[in-house]
Write an enzyme that holds these catalytic residues in place. Structure first.
Site, PDB file in Angstrom:
ATOM      1  CD  GLU A  47      38.754  38.954  37.600  1.00 37.46           C
ATOM      2  OE1 GLU A  47      38.186  38.013  36.995  1.00 37.46           O
ATOM      3  OE2 GLU A  47      40.052  38.855  37.994  1.00 37.46           O
ATOM      4  CE1 TYR A 130      37.395  34.094  39.456  1.00 37.43           C
ATOM      5  CE2 TYR A 130      36.385  35.523  38.034  1.00 37.43           C
ATOM      6  CZ  TYR A 130      37.387  34.932  38.476  1.00 37.43           C
ATOM      7  OH  TYR A 130      38.848  35.555  38.124  1.00 37.43           O
ATOM      8  CG  ASP A 148      39.012  30.596  37.526  1.00 37.21           C
ATOM      9  OD1 ASP A 148      39.592  29.748  38.329  1.00 37.21           O
ATOM     10  OD2 ASP A 148      39.873  31.328  36.724  1.00 37.21           O
TER      11      ASP A 148
END
Length: 371
Positions: A47, A130, A148
């Site tokens: 991520e 996020y 996102d």
DNA sequence: TTCCCGTCCT
DNA sequence: AGGACGGGAA
């Protein structure tokens, strides 16, 4: 923060969600971090790499990273220099510094485990709204929402959101919509499906509404131009800047390199001593100033060896690399955290940002030709 | 040349 | 709220 029209459209959208999940199961890309064995740590690493970075760019970096730093402990015990070397070329080097810092924090406070709680995740450096939601939902099955850029685009189009997403009120509305959609029993599947839909179908400039499992509930799909959403602020104008670096060689073929302080542009990375050209300042003057201000050397600046063009945000940077010779004084780290001599070929092993890597590659090629 | 994109700092 | 922070693809 939802509008009444949102509630109405939600009730039409929710029954379609199983179609979205089926679509995802059938069409999801096979990505290295989507293996069933992916640990919470691996989800986290992926991520962070995927922030501001395309999947295709991040994938090879991810593979190399996981081989070298397979666990939080491996990452925490590695020197920052080596961590940055594995990040070199990905940009936004604060991400690597934060990952390293957070790994140390995890070892100190959580026995090396990544927490599953959104609030605890948010306290780690480099993890914002996020990423906290992504780790909680993908790695731990916690029903947290993620917004996102993909989800933002999908939601703005489905709900015909006319506000600018970066403005607070619109951001809250999008967060509320995303939350209302997350199913408690499969948040990871749903969140990944929304993001994958944005990446593969509801793309920024060429949405394939005909293939979209949600188009029956989509506002934008029924208009002339679905790409009118999300609304964007006017783009900032490009700014051109010039920088000059001094390549000071010793007779043994090594060149003087400095490591930048761990913040700001290219923080923590190595480079040839460099300064931005002031208004009206010629590269030869800037290169002279760079050696003086960065390492305290006075030298004669000679020929321009080459020019590297690079884009950072809305800046178009032209990096001039000039030869320097006849240094006076002793090199000392005035505006850098370390300094060393290395051949251009050796320098390529150090953490270098992309333009510096290009410059060193060309110096190495030049030296090779010179024999 | 333009577009795309999370977090942190101010 | 807005700017700083990169690199790759379109």
């Amino acid at each position: 923060m939802m509008l009444s029209e949102d509630t109405e459209r939600l009730s039409r959208l929710v029954p379609l969600l199983p179609k979205l999940w089926d679509w995802y199961r059938a069409n999801a890309r096979a990505l290295p971090w989507r293996e069933p064995s992916t640990s919470p740590y691996a989800v986290w690493v992926s991520e962070i790499m995927l922030q501001q970075t395309q999947v295709a760019t991040a994938a090879p970096f991810y593979e190399r990273w996981m081989e070298r730093f397979p666990t939080v402990r491996d990452l925490a015990s590695a020197p920052l220099e080596e961590v940055l070397r594995y990040w070199a070329g990905l940009g936004y080097y604060a991400r690597a510094r934060n990952l390293h810092r957070a790994a140390k924090d995890l070892l100190a406070s959580y026995e090396g485990e990544l927490p599953s709680d959104v609030k605890a995740l948010l306290r780690l450096p480099g993890i914002g709204r996020y990423t906290a939601g992504a780790i909680a939902s993908l790695a731990y099955g916690i029903p947290a929402a993620v917004v996102d850029a993909n989800v933002e685009r999908v939601l703005c189009r489905i709900f015909g959101v006319d506000g600018i997403p970066s403005q607070a009120a619109t951001a809250r509305r999008l967060a509320a919509l995303a939350e209302a959609l997350v199913p408690p029993d499969a948040p990871g599947l749903h969140n990944q499906a929304m993001m994958e839909l944005g990446a593969l179908v509801c793309s920024p400039s060429d949405p394939a509404c005909g293939r979209c499992p949600l188009s029956d509930a989509c506002h934008a799909a029924r208009t002339e131009s679905p790409t009118d959403w999300p609304r964007r602020r006017a783009a900032k104008r490009q700014v051109r800047t010039a920088h000059a670096s001094a390549a000071l060689f010793r007779s043994d073929g090594s060149v003087l390199l400095v490591r930048r302080a761990p913040h700001g542009l290219w923080g923590g990375m190595w480079e040839l001593p460099r300064r931005e050209c002031a208004a009206g300042e010629a590269p030869v003057q800037t290169a002279e100033r760079a050696l003086r201000e960065v390492v305290g050397l006075r030298a004669t600046i000679g020929a321009e060896l080459h020019t590297v063009r690079h884009a950072v945000m809305h800046y178009a940077i032209t990096l001039h690399v000039l030869r320097a010779s006849e240094p006076e004084g002793d090199a000392s780290p005035l505006d850098c955290v370390a300094l060393r001599w290395a051949t251009p070929r050796q320098a390529l092993e150090l953490p270098l940002a992309s333009p510096q890597r290009q410059a060193l590659e060309r110096l190495a090629a030049m030296q090779h030709l010179a024999g």
